[in-house]
Design a protein around this motif. Structure first.
Motif, mmCIF file in Angstrom:
data_model
loop_
_atom_site.group_PDB
_atom_site.id
_atom_site.type_symbol
_atom_site.label_atom_id
_atom_site.label_comp_id
_atom_site.label_asym_id
_atom_site.label_seq_id
_atom_site.Cartn_x
_atom_site.Cartn_y
_atom_site.Cartn_z
ATOM 1 N N SER A 103 -8.788 25.110 18.005
ATOM 2 C CA SER A 103 -9.526 26.351 17.775
ATOM 3 C C SER A 103 -9.663 27.158 19.064
ATOM 4 O O SER A 103 -10.225 26.670 20.049
ATOM 5 N N GLU A 114 -19.775 27.637 20.993
ATOM 6 C CA GLU A 114 -18.382 28.060 20.931
ATOM 7 C C GLU A 114 -18.180 29.151 21.963
ATOM 8 O O GLU A 114 -19.066 29.979 22.172
ATOM 9 N N GLY A 161 -15.489 21.106 20.664
ATOM 10 C CA GLY A 161 -14.909 21.701 19.473
ATOM 11 C C GLY A 161 -13.472 21.262 19.291
ATOM 12 O O GLY A 161 -12.898 20.568 20.131
ATOM 13 N N SER A 162 -12.883 21.705 18.207
ATOM 14 C CA SER A 162 -11.497 21.366 17.907
ATOM 15 C C SER A 162 -10.569 21.884 19.000
ATOM 16 O O SER A 162 -10.680 23.027 19.438
ATOM 17 N N ALA A 191 -11.731 29.429 19.575
ATOM 18 C CA ALA A 191 -13.165 29.616 19.805
ATOM 19 C C ALA A 191 -13.791 28.432 20.539
ATOM 20 O O ALA A 191 -14.859 28.552 21.125
ATOM 21 N N SER A 192 -13.136 27.294 20.526
ATOM 22 C CA SER A 192 -13.656 26.103 21.193
ATOM 23 C C SER A 192 -13.091 25.901 22.595
ATOM 24 O O SER A 192 -13.593 25.077 23.356
ATOM 25 N N ARG A 193 -12.072 26.635 22.932
ATOM 26 C CA ARG A 193 -11.368 26.406 24.189
ATOM 27 C C ARG A 193 -12.292 26.500 25.411
ATOM 28 O O ARG A 193 -12.276 25.641 26.280
#
Length: 150
Positions: free
Chosen positions: A39, A9, A35-36, A41-43
């Motif tokens: 989110s 992440e 990641g989502s 944190a996933s960008r």
């Protein structure tokens, strides 16, 4: 110092992204877990996959395959069947599939308590023995040498 960098992440501007960029500059592999898209944190990890060609990872096997470490993994699996040194081999002679106390191993092996303790710890990490409570140990598998003597 490493073959690659794995980003799990990473929000935008994070240290993980800085590390990934350094890895790319040093011609190291960069891997990322998708990641989502919702989110923050996933960008960063998602952008690494999209923009810099980071390899999409869905399991540890993906990393092993990409770095061509499958052969090494197989060698490590085989190595787990061998005691690493003479102390481990000596201690393993006294550990059976029935629990035995560390003090009994020390007495019967005539090895120093620190040697027995160290050997048991290393063999436990490698999956040859397991502490089952009260400083009692059991063997988890036979070694290759024992298979060959059958």
């Amino acid at each position: 110092m490493s073959l690659g960098t794995l980003v799990i992440e990473a929000p935008e501007g994070s240290g993980a992204l800085l590390t990934a960029r350094h890895a790319l500059e040093q011609n190291r592999e960069v891997f990322a877990v998708l990641g989502s898209i919702l989110s923050p944190a996933s960008r960063g990890g998602n952008e690494l996959i999209r923009d810099s060609g980071a390899k999409l990872i869905t399991s540890a096997d993906d990393v092993m395959e990409e770095l061509n470490l499958s052969a090494v993994e197989h060698q490590l699996e085989l190595a787990a069947f061998f005691p690493e040194d003479e102390a481990q081999a000596a201690v393993l002679k006294f550990v059976t599939f029935d629990p035995i106390h560390i003090d009994e191993i020390t007495r019967t092996s005539a090895l120093a308590a620190s040697t027995v303790s160290g050997a048991l710890t290393m063999m436990e990490l490698r999956g040859l023995v397991r502490q089952v409570g009260g400083m009692n140990y059991v063997r988890l598998r036979e070694t290759v040498a024992e298979y060959q003597s059958v």
